[in-house]
Design a protein around this motif. Sequence first.
Motif, PDB file in Angstrom:
ATOM      1  N   PHE A 105     -97.223  88.766  59.775  1.00 20.12           N
ATOM      2  CA  PHE A 105     -97.111  90.202  59.991  1.00 20.12           C
ATOM      3  C   PHE A 105     -96.822  90.896  58.659  1.00 20.12           C
ATOM      4  CE2 PHE A 105     -95.760  88.039  63.836  1.00 20.12           C
ATOM      5  CZ  PHE A 105     -96.494  88.693  64.825  1.00 20.12           C
ATOM      6  N   ILE A 106     -97.426  92.062  58.483  1.00 12.59           N
ATOM      7  CA  ILE A 106     -97.189  92.886  57.295  1.00 12.59           C
ATOM      8  C   ILE A 106     -97.043  94.339  57.717  1.00 12.59           C
ATOM      9  CG2 ILE A 106     -98.516  91.324  55.803  1.00 12.59           C
ATOM     10  CD1 ILE A 106    -100.765  93.447  55.756  1.00 12.59           C
ATOM     11  N   CYS A 107     -96.493  95.157  56.828  1.00 10.97           N
ATOM     12  CA  CYS A 107     -96.549  96.607  57.007  1.00 10.97           C
ATOM     13  C   CYS A 107     -97.810  97.055  56.283  1.00 10.97           C
ATOM     14  CB  CYS A 107     -95.324  97.291  56.411  1.00 10.97           C
ATOM     15  SG  CYS A 107     -95.382  99.105  56.607  1.00 10.97           S
ATOM     16  N   GLY A 108     -98.643  97.834  56.973  1.00  2.30           N
ATOM     17  CA  GLY A 108     -99.920  98.258  56.418  1.00  2.30           C
ATOM     18  C   GLY A 108     -99.868  99.519  55.578  1.00  2.30           C
ATOM     19  N   VAL A 109     -98.697 100.115  55.438  1.00  5.78           N
ATOM     20  CA  VAL A 109     -98.576 101.302  54.592  1.00  5.78           C
ATOM     21  C   VAL A 109     -98.753 100.856  53.142  1.00  5.78           C
ATOM     22  CG1 VAL A 109     -97.007 103.135  53.833  1.00  5.78           C
ATOM     23  CG2 VAL A 109     -97.079 102.467  56.254  1.00  5.78           C
ATOM     24  N   PRO A 110     -99.609 101.550  52.376  1.00  4.74           N
ATOM     25  CA  PRO A 110     -99.880 101.132  50.991  1.00  4.74           C
ATOM     26  C   PRO A 110     -98.602 100.886  50.181  1.00  4.74           C
ATOM     27  CG  PRO A 110    -101.381 102.871  51.619  1.00  4.74           C
ATOM     28  CD  PRO A 110    -100.384 102.737  52.743  1.00  4.74           C
ATOM     29  N   GLY A 111     -98.550  99.707  49.568  1.00  5.65           N
ATOM     30  CA  GLY A 111     -97.435  99.328  48.705  1.00  5.65           C
ATOM     31  C   GLY A 111     -96.287  98.624  49.419  1.00  5.65           C
ATOM     32  N   HIS A 112     -96.192  98.760  50.731  1.00  6.47           N
ATOM     33  CA  HIS A 112     -95.044  98.187  51.440  1.00  6.47           C
ATOM     34  C   HIS A 112     -95.100  96.660  51.483  1.00  6.47           C
ATOM     35  CE1 HIS A 112     -93.525 102.008  53.664  1.00  6.47           C
ATOM     36  NE2 HIS A 112     -93.903 102.272  52.417  1.00  6.47           N
ATOM     37  N   GLN A 114     -96.623  94.696  49.408  1.00  7.23           N
ATOM     38  CA  GLN A 114     -96.399  94.251  48.031  1.00  7.23           C
ATOM     39  C   GLN A 114     -94.912  94.331  47.668  1.00  7.23           C
ATOM     40  OE1 GLN A 114     -98.776  96.296  49.068  1.00  7.23           O
ATOM     41  NE2 GLN A 114    -100.732  95.675  48.178  1.00  7.23           N
ATOM     42  N   ALA A 115     -94.185  95.260  48.292  1.00  3.74           N
ATOM     43  CA  ALA A 115     -92.749  95.409  48.044  1.00  3.74           C
ATOM     44  C   ALA A 115     -91.931  94.405  48.860  1.00  3.74           C
ATOM     45  CB  ALA A 115     -92.315  96.841  48.367  1.00  3.74           C
ATOM     46  N   GLY A 116     -92.614  93.567  49.665  1.00  2.00           N
ATOM     47  CA  GLY A 116     -91.918  92.521  50.405  1.00  2.00           C
ATOM     48  C   GLY A 116     -91.829  92.716  51.909  1.00  2.00           C
ATOM     49  N   GLN A 117     -92.441  93.774  52.423  1.00  2.00           N
ATOM     50  CA  GLN A 117     -92.373  94.018  53.858  1.00  2.00           C
ATOM     51  C   GLN A 117     -93.458  93.216  54.569  1.00  2.00           C
ATOM     52  OE1 GLN A 117     -92.455  98.165  55.008  1.00  2.00           O
ATOM     53  NE2 GLN A 117     -91.568  97.726  57.010  1.00  2.00           N
ATOM     54  N   LYS A 118     -93.199  91.912  54.661  1.00  2.00           N
ATOM     55  CA  LYS A 118     -94.091  90.985  55.338  1.00  2.00           C
ATOM     56  C   LYS A 118     -93.263  89.797  55.797  1.00  2.00           C
ATOM     57  CE  LYS A 118     -95.831  88.498  51.247  1.00  2.00           C
ATOM     58  NZ  LYS A 118     -97.077  88.144  50.559  1.00  2.00           N
ATOM     59  N   VAL A 119     -93.695  89.181  56.906  1.00  2.00           N
ATOM     60  CA  VAL A 119     -92.929  88.067  57.448  1.00  2.00           C
ATOM     61  C   VAL A 119     -93.861  87.044  58.082  1.00  2.00           C
ATOM     62  CG1 VAL A 119     -92.473  89.150  59.709  1.00  2.00           C
ATOM     63  CG2 VAL A 119     -90.890  87.428  58.811  1.00  2.00           C
ATOM     64  N   ASP A 120     -93.522  85.783  57.886  1.00  2.00           N
ATOM     65  CA  ASP A 120     -94.228  84.646  58.492  1.00  2.00           C
ATOM     66  C   ASP A 120     -93.296  84.074  59.541  1.00  2.00           C
ATOM     67  OD1 ASP A 120     -95.368  82.210  59.189  1.00  2.00           O
ATOM     68  OD2 ASP A 120     -95.213  81.334  57.188  1.00  2.00           O
ATOM     69  N   ILE A 121     -93.653  84.251  60.805  1.00  2.00           N
ATOM     70  CA  ILE A 121     -92.884  83.690  61.910  1.00  2.00           C
ATOM     71  C   ILE A 121     -93.481  82.315  62.201  1.00  2.00           C
ATOM     72  CG2 ILE A 121     -92.178  83.970  64.317  1.00  2.00           C
ATOM     73  CD1 ILE A 121     -91.077  86.177  62.457  1.00  2.00           C
ATOM     74  N   ASN A 122     -92.763  81.268  61.834  1.00  2.00           N
ATOM     75  CA  ASN A 122     -93.260  79.904  61.999  1.00  2.00           C
ATOM     76  C   ASN A 122     -92.613  79.279  63.229  1.00  2.00           C
ATOM     77  OD1 ASN A 122     -94.356  77.375  61.710  1.00  2.00           O
ATOM     78  ND2 ASN A 122     -93.121  76.812  59.947  1.00  2.00           N
ATOM     79  N   VAL A 123     -93.415  79.068  64.261  1.00  2.00           N
ATOM     80  CA  VAL A 123     -92.938  78.474  65.500  1.00  2.00           C
ATOM     81  C   VAL A 123     -93.296  76.995  65.463  1.00  2.00           C
ATOM     82  CG1 VAL A 123     -93.027  78.569  68.014  1.00  2.00           C
ATOM     83  CG2 VAL A 123     -93.333  80.671  66.672  1.00  2.00           C
ATOM     84  N   MET A 124     -92.283  76.172  65.355  1.00  2.00           N
ATOM     85  CA  MET A 124     -92.486  74.731  65.220  1.00  2.00           C
ATOM     86  C   MET A 124     -93.007  74.148  66.524  1.00  2.00           C
ATOM     87  SD  MET A 124     -91.695  74.286  62.113  1.00  2.00           S
ATOM     88  CE  MET A 124     -91.624  72.516  62.005  1.00  2.00           C
ATOM     89  N   LYS A 125     -93.890  73.173  66.398  1.00  2.00           N
ATOM     90  CA  LYS A 125     -94.432  72.488  67.562  1.00  2.00           C
ATOM     91  C   LYS A 125     -93.386  71.515  68.086  1.00  2.00           C
ATOM     92  CE  LYS A 125     -98.521  70.093  69.184  1.00  2.00           C
ATOM     93  NZ  LYS A 125     -99.851  69.610  68.838  1.00  2.00           N
ATOM     94  N   VAL A 126     -93.206  71.518  69.399  1.00  2.00           N
ATOM     95  CA  VAL A 126     -92.286  70.583  70.027  1.00  2.00           C
ATOM     96  C   VAL A 126     -93.099  69.591  70.838  1.00  2.00           C
ATOM     97  CG1 VAL A 126     -90.345  72.171  70.105  1.00  2.00           C
ATOM     98  CG2 VAL A 126     -91.945  72.124  71.991  1.00  2.00           C
TER      99      VAL A 126
END
Length: 186
Positions: A105-112, A114-126
């Motif tokens: 997921f990222i924020c699509g507002v220009p520059g956001h 790049q400023a770090g507003q992004k996240v990787d939600i890693n759901v581990m396999k069980v």
Amino acid sequence: MAFTEKAVVFLVMMMAAFQISHAAVHKVGDSSAWTIIGNIDYRKWAATKNFQVGDTIIFEYNAKFHNVMRVTHAMYKSCNASSPLTTMTTGNDSIKITNHGHHFFICGVPGHCQAGQKVDINVMKVSAAAAPTPTSAMASPVPPAANVPAPSPNNASPFIVVKGAFAFSALAMALLHFLLFLPLHY
């Protein structure tokens, strides 16, 4: 009700309590929420979580200044918001995770982004015995681009205290029900 029927009801209640106790709600960024203010490190935030199938991810933000875009791994790495898989703009977006893998997921507002507003939600396999894989595609993982390794999994500990308390209380209620309605003789 016969003893064996009560035993089956008890086991079903126990299995339901176990499944319910594993769902968690994660607010992205915790009290800081989804923003570029304060230099929040969403990578570090995600590394402290143990995401599981059934969990809910909540993005809270000011909808005048931010959004949430679900993107591919390549788009996540390059902060490319040109053709997201989905875009959310309510300011209070809730996503139920339905399968394992990386969810970018990222924020699509220009520059956001790049400023770090992004996240990787890693759901581990069980293991398949612990949780079957749902077929819903709401939060299906996006395969990473060719020859680009996915981020390594985190080793964060689960929220055992909260989950344990819910599981214990559900177990206690199921056991109480079983004992209260146990026949005194066969």
